[in-house]
Design an enzyme around this catalytic site. Structure first.
Site, mmCIF file in Angstrom:
data_model
loop_
_atom_site.group_PDB
_atom_site.id
_atom_site.type_symbol
_atom_site.label_atom_id
_atom_site.label_comp_id
_atom_site.label_asym_id
_atom_site.label_seq_id
_atom_site.Cartn_x
_atom_site.Cartn_y
_atom_site.Cartn_z
ATOM 1 N N CYS A 1 0.825 -1.213 0.000
ATOM 2 C CA CYS A 1 0.000 0.000 0.000
ATOM 3 C C CYS A 1 0.867 1.274 0.000
ATOM 4 O O CYS A 1 1.396 1.626 -1.049
ATOM 5 C CB CYS A 1 -1.002 -0.044 1.146
ATOM 6 S SG CYS A 1 -2.501 0.837 0.730
ATOM 7 N N HIS B 1 -3.933 -5.043 0.121
ATOM 8 C CA HIS B 1 -3.373 -5.616 1.355
ATOM 9 C C HIS B 1 -3.446 -7.140 1.316
ATOM 10 O O HIS B 1 -4.467 -7.716 1.732
ATOM 11 C CB HIS B 1 -4.155 -5.097 2.569
ATOM 12 C CG HIS B 1 -3.910 -3.662 2.859
ATOM 13 N ND1 HIS B 1 -3.036 -3.233 3.831
ATOM 14 C CD2 HIS B 1 -4.414 -2.537 2.296
ATOM 15 C CE1 HIS B 1 -3.020 -1.913 3.858
ATOM 16 N NE2 HIS B 1 -3.845 -1.469 2.934
ATOM 17 N N GLU C 1 -2.147 -9.239 3.153
ATOM 18 C CA GLU C 1 -2.096 -9.866 4.486
ATOM 19 C C GLU C 1 -3.455 -10.354 4.979
ATOM 20 O O GLU C 1 -3.527 -11.291 5.770
ATOM 21 C CB GLU C 1 -1.474 -8.904 5.511
ATOM 22 C CG GLU C 1 -2.276 -7.652 5.855
ATOM 23 C CD GLU C 1 -1.994 -6.457 4.943
ATOM 24 O OE1 GLU C 1 -1.530 -6.682 3.801
ATOM 25 O OE2 GLU C 1 -2.241 -5.305 5.362
HETATM 26 N N1 GLN Z 1 -1.965 6.580 2.801
HETATM 27 C C1 GLN Z 1 -2.077 5.850 1.590
HETATM 28 C C2 GLN Z 1 -3.441 6.063 0.952
HETATM 29 O O1 GLN Z 1 -4.393 6.389 1.639
HETATM 30 C C3 GLN Z 1 -1.787 4.388 1.794
HETATM 31 C C4 GLN Z 1 -2.752 3.717 2.722
HETATM 32 C C5 GLN Z 1 -2.222 2.443 3.309
HETATM 33 O O2 GLN Z 1 -1.011 2.208 3.309
HETATM 34 N N2 GLN Z 1 -3.094 1.614 3.838
HETATM 35 O O3 GLN Z 1 -3.595 5.884 -0.228
#
Ligand code: GLN
Length: 544
Positions: free
Chosen positions: A395, A518, A520
């Site tokens: 992310c 994600h 995970e």
């Molecule tokens: N801050 C980034 C976004 O909102 C990544 C979010 C995250 O790593 N879960 O796009």
């Protein structure tokens, strides 16, 4: 006529049994693991399980809470931002949970206030009892109605005696009064060991049981948490003082791995006691796969690997709970012991990165929000890229890889509109431009991702379409894709319905992959994530 009524009753009631899990004495004693383990052993007998956590805090959901408060925000397939315990639930029972699986006091108030404004209370004074408690009972009933499990396990957050939890205790006590023979109460307490006098002390547990009793709940089973096994005398004492059968007072001491707890509860007859209570015929259990996994935990591992975890909230490992578990699980299958080295992204600079990553075999750039530490992540991915260190960006980590690549390609002021208000926004808000309402504009939940032919990511997943969960707000800006991509750095996965970038990867590198999603949240003890496994494989390949 009588027969018809019985038939109708059966249809609406679903025959679901509910196991309520409450906590006593202190928090943080593994109530979530215990609840999940009960789910695990019932599932091993072929029962259909659903789980729910009722949290007593006022936030609507944990979405905007700092990870320092309650650890990571666990995202369900349907896009719920939920308590970290739901991660344990999904890992232990391997069922897909939903937004319904987590309610907070705040979310329940929200429902009540909406009803009140719509005049649904017929002019009555709205009160904790009966309105708040009725709402809890309705939530439990609608969860049963929708999911039709054989067993619904409901964990009450916090500890008995908290001001916040009392309406929940009242509600579940009333629920069991209204639905006799349907509810089973498990109370998980802590038994402290006094080193000075070399004895376990039962008083806190006795007190927490009396508090439950005064709330109208007579627990059916007490699980005593402690560091070491609790002796028979203590078990007898608690059984006698609380009028709970001795075989239902069980010592649950610390294990080397939480994944061992289900097998231990099974060996202590927890499942039999529950089935006996409900007069459900015992069924044969099947623990083969789980046992195999647990046996693997203790086998000596061929490889010892050091993984740097670079993020912002590293003081609290629970902030990245599912990522750590996903790596740990893949490590078990790849015959690797993982040593985690938590590095604060904020502390990383060009001049110290080599030293910080000196003994590191692989790097995970962790997710995150906000400016703090972001440039440290970019410095890290630039270094691991040049030095051929396997790197997995998750992310925000993937966004750091993309910004670094854009800068290398000459967009010197490349940044994200999340971290700066000037520069070239190669990461920007593309869908739902609503910066004010930060709890509501994230891209959340599972979606289909297409993986391009001849890409590393497709080779890893062995599929051209996958489903993974998201939780982010900023996207790779489509305007800059062609300027960022080159022969080596490519975007190889995209969201099927929204056509947004999901994966970046670098050729001629042992492993340099960033994912906007994600992975995970899909890693389970019996179904490790292919992406985490590939990352670990790449590390082992270099080491051997
Ligand atoms: N801050 C980034 C976004 O909102 C990544 C979010 C995250 O790593 N879960 O796009």
């Amino acid at each position: 006529m009588a027969q018809r009524t019985r038939k109708n009753n059966k249809k609406t009631k679903n025959n679901t049994k509910i196991i309520f899990v409450t906590g006593g004495v202190i928090s943080g004693i593994g109530k979530g693991i215990t609840a999940s383990s009960i789910g695990n052993i019932l599932k091993a007998r072929g029962f259909k399980i659903f789980m729910q956590k009722l949290d007593c805090y006022l936030n609507i959901d944990p979405g905007v809470l700092s990870p320092y408060e309650h650890g990571e925000v666990y995202v369900t397939e349907d896009g719920g931002e939920t308590d970290l315990d739901l991660g344990h639930y999904e890992r232990f029972i391997d069922e897909t949970l939903t937004k319904e699986s987590n309610y907070t006091t705040g979310k329940i108030y929200q429902r009540i206030f909406e009803n009140e404004r719509k005049g649904k209370y017929n002019g009555k004074t709205v009160q904790m009892v009966p309105h708040f408690t009725n709402e809890i009972m309705k939530i439990i009933n609608s969860t049963i109605e929708k999911n039709k499990p054989d067993f619904l396990i409901v964990e009450i957050g916090g500890t008995i005696g908290d001001i916040e939890s009392s309406p929940f205790i009242k509600a579940i006590s009333e629920y069991s009064f209204r639905n006799p023979d349907t509810c089973y109460f498990v109370h998980v307490t802590y038994v402290p060991w006094l080193n000075a006098s070399k004895e376990f002390k039962t008083k806190p547990t006795q007190n927490s049981i009396s508090m439950l009793l005064s709330g109208g709940i007579n627990p059916n089973m007490i699980l005593l948490r402690s560091q070491n096994p609790i002796n028979e005398d203590i078990i007898d004492k608690i059984s006698n003082l609380s009028y709970i059968k001795k075989e239902c007072v069980i010592s649950v001491y610390d294990f080397d791995s939480v994944y061992r707890v289900p097998l231990y509860l099974e060996s202590q007859g927890v499942c039999e006691r529950i089935l006996e209570f409900f007069s459900i015929k015992p069924r044969k259990s099947n623990f083969k796969d789980w046992e195999q996994f647990v046996n693997k935990l203790v086998e000596p591992k061929k490889n010892n690997i050091n993984i740097a975890m670079i993020g912002k909230y590293i003081e609290l490992e629970d902030a990245y709970k599912s990522i750590k578990e996903a790596l740990f699980i893949s490590g078990i299958y790849e015959n690797a012991n993982i040593n985690f080295d938590w590095i604060s992204a904020e502390s990383i600079e060009e001049k110290n990165i080599a030293l910080k990553l000196r003994d590191i075999d692989g790097v995970v750039i962790l997710p995150g929000f906000g400016k703090r530490g972001f440039e440290g992540k970019v410095t890290a991915v630039n270094y691991t890229r040049k030095n051929n260190i396997p790197t997995l960006g998750i992310c925000f980590g993937m966004q750091a890889m993309t910004i670094n690549q854009a800068r290398l390609k000459g967009i010197k002021d490349a940044t994200s509109s999340e971290i700066s208000d000037k520069g070239t926004f190669v990461l920007d808000i593309i869908v739902g431009k609503d910066k004010e309402n930060i709890g509501g504009t994230l891209r959340l939940g599972a979606d289909t991702i297409c993986l391009k032919d001849n890409s590393q990511i497709k080779r890893i997943y062995e599929e051209s379409e996958i489903s993974e969960r998201s939780r982010h707000r900023y996207e790779v800006n489509p305007k800059y894709i062609s300027k960022i991509e080159d022969k080596e750095f490519k975007f190889t996965g995209y969201n099927k319905s929204k056509n947004l970038i999901e994966v970046c990867e670098l050729e001629n590198h042992p492993f340099y992959i960033g994912v906007q999603y994600h992975p995970e949240f899909n890693a389970k003890p019996l179904r490790p994530s292919k992406l985490f496994s590939a990352f670990i494989k790449s590390i082992i390949k270099i080491k051997n």
